[in-house]
Design a protein around this motif. Structure first.
Motif, short mmCIF file in Angstrom:
data_model
loop_
_atom_site.label_atom_id
_atom_site.label_comp_id
_atom_site.label_asym_id
_atom_site.label_seq_id
_atom_site.Cartn_x
_atom_site.Cartn_y
_atom_site.Cartn_z
N ILE A 45 -9.96 -46.11 53.10
CA ILE A 45 -10.89 -46.20 54.46
C ILE A 45 -12.20 -46.52 53.96
O ILE A 45 -12.90 -46.29 52.68
N PRO A 46 -12.89 -47.75 54.33
CA PRO A 46 -14.11 -48.24 53.70
C PRO A 46 -15.23 -47.20 53.87
O PRO A 46 -15.20 -46.31 54.71
N GLY A 47 -16.25 -47.32 52.73
CA GLY A 47 -17.25 -46.27 52.75
C GLY A 47 -18.21 -46.54 53.69
O GLY A 47 -19.03 -45.67 54.26
N SER A 48 -18.26 -47.74 54.65
CA SER A 48 -19.01 -47.80 55.93
C SER A 48 -18.60 -46.97 56.95
O SER A 48 -19.47 -46.30 57.59
N VAL A 49 -17.28 -46.65 56.98
CA VAL A 49 -16.78 -45.76 58.37
C VAL A 49 -17.13 -44.33 57.84
O VAL A 49 -17.56 -43.54 58.64
N VAL A 50 -17.15 -43.90 56.61
CA VAL A 50 -17.42 -42.64 56.10
C VAL A 50 -18.98 -42.49 56.55
O VAL A 50 -19.20 -41.53 57.02
N ARG A 51 -19.59 -43.29 55.94
CA ARG A 51 -20.96 -43.38 56.32
C ARG A 51 -21.39 -43.43 57.48
O ARG A 51 -22.40 -42.57 58.22
N GLU A 52 -20.81 -44.11 58.47
CA GLU A 52 -21.08 -44.02 59.74
C GLU A 52 -20.71 -42.69 60.60
O GLU A 52 -20.94 -42.60 61.81
N ASN A 53 -20.06 -41.86 59.87
CA ASN A 53 -19.85 -40.43 60.32
C ASN A 53 -18.67 -40.61 61.66
O ASN A 53 -18.75 -39.75 62.58
N ARG A 54 -17.67 -41.59 61.65
CA ARG A 54 -16.91 -41.69 62.72
C ARG A 54 -15.92 -40.95 62.68
O ARG A 54 -15.82 -40.11 61.50
N GLY A 55 -15.03 -40.84 63.71
CA GLY A 55 -13.97 -39.88 63.84
C GLY A 55 -12.66 -40.77 63.64
O GLY A 55 -12.68 -41.78 64.20
N SER A 56 -11.53 -40.05 63.38
CA SER A 56 -10.24 -40.75 63.24
C SER A 56 -9.63 -39.70 64.14
O SER A 56 -9.46 -38.58 64.23
N LYS A 57 -8.30 -40.45 64.73
CA LYS A 57 -7.59 -39.74 65.82
C LYS A 57 -6.22 -39.76 65.45
O LYS A 57 -5.73 -40.90 65.00
N LEU A 58 -5.86 -38.58 65.42
CA LEU A 58 -4.39 -38.48 65.14
C LEU A 58 -3.52 -37.77 66.32
O LEU A 58 -4.12 -36.92 67.05
N THR A 59 -2.28 -38.46 66.52
CA THR A 59 -1.40 -38.15 67.58
C THR A 59 -0.22 -37.90 67.18
O THR A 59 0.56 -38.86 66.62
N ILE A 60 0.64 -36.83 67.58
CA ILE A 60 1.98 -36.83 67.28
C ILE A 60 2.78 -36.97 68.42
O ILE A 60 2.43 -36.45 69.60
#
Length: 303
Positions: A238-253
């Motif tokens: 995952i790019p550092g930019s995504v971590v810095r932007e404080n985004r969320g990741s969505k997980l679906t089962i």
């Protein structure tokens, strides 16, 4: 198959000519699905944009969606949806040569060239001499049709801060092991548990920490195990930019335990999207690359 027209004009009318004004954003998006050194990818072109697909051993598949709105120019002239295979590592490395830190590089991508190559060139006055050709190949058919279906009327899904998700998976590292993911409605909680070395468990309590677990939908308890190496591939690059932007990741089962992991990567111009100030990413969804991973669960042999 693109040459089947047999017309002399084919070389004058490529399937796609597009220009992108944020090479680094595209590098970030493609790097997110690069989980090992040697990887083949299939690229599919359409009037809606570009999709890049990578998969491994019929258990893990990733897709990067680069919608046409990401590009400042997108001229599509093909019939149907041309597909071709490329080396993902070579493609990323080529793009990297066009990416200048602190400078919003613009490139043109053209397909096909005279020998069915993927052609890249810089259209910036600063470095207009940079040019690359990437050999393509006829792709093998994508062997796995993931056919993601919801489990019922209520989706089993949660959204967690990307940095927290990556940290949890890193903490559970046990290469040969499985990770058990459990969703339970009461109290609303997501549990990641490693069964490789003792009993290491990480809980995301929905009400206790809404900053980390940002959304949660579950109407019955469900639990599946996934190979650690496949689960790690969904977060390892995952790019550092995504971590810095404080985004969320969505997980679906989904039905049968198929896990879908979704990330968003900003591809806004460097001048409008600083790594620390990215309001543009939220206000302009068209400047977002969508990344999806699909992970099959392990078969329960002892159930």
């Amino acid at each position: 198959m693109e040459e089947s027209e047999g017309m002399a004009m084919d070389s004058d009318a490529p399937d796609l000519v597009c220009q992108l004004d944020n090479v680094q954003g595209m590098v970030d998006a493609l790097t997110a699905v690069r989980w090992k050194r040697q990887q083949d990818a299939v690229i599919e072109l359409s009037e809606h944009g570009i999709v890049l697909i990578v998969e491994e051993t019929n258990c893990l598949q990733a897709k990067v969606y680069l919608q046409r709105e990401l590009f400042i120019r997108y001229e599509y002239g093909a019939q149907g949806r041309p597909r071709f295979g490329v080396s993902l590592g070579l493609f990323v490395d080529c793009l990297n040569t066009f990416s200048v830190p602190g400078h919003s590089s613009t490139i043109e991508i053209r397909y096909p060239g005279p020998d069915m190559q993927l052609l890249l060139k810089s259209v910036d006055s600063l470095d207009s001499g940079i040019y690359a050709e990437i050999r393509t190949r006829i792709p093998e058919t994508i062997s796995w049709d993931y056919n993601f279906e919801p489990t019922g009327s209520t989706p089993l899904t949660f959204t967690v801060k990307t940095a927290a998700l990556k940290e949890a998976v890193d903490d559970l590292e046990w290469p040969g092991a499985s990770i058990q993911i459990t969703l339970q409605p009461s109290p609303p909680c997501v549990t990641f548990r490693s069964d490789g070395h003792g009993d290491l468990q990480i809980d995301f309590m929905y009400y206790a920490n809404a900053d980390l677990l940002m959304a949660f939908h579950c109407d019955h308890q469900v639990s599946y195990r996934y190979k650690y190496k496949f689960l790690r591939a969904t977060t390892s690059n995952i790019p550092g930019s995504v971590v810095r932007e404080n985004r969320g990741s969505k997980l679906t089962i989904g039905r049968g335990g198929l896990l879908k992991v979704q990330h968003l990567v900003s591809v806004a111009r460097a001048s409008t999207a600083h790594p620390h100030v990215d309001s543009a990413g939220y206000q302009q969804p068209s400047r977002i690359a969508y990344i999806e991973f699909f992970v099959k669960p392990e078969e329960d042999e002892d159930s």
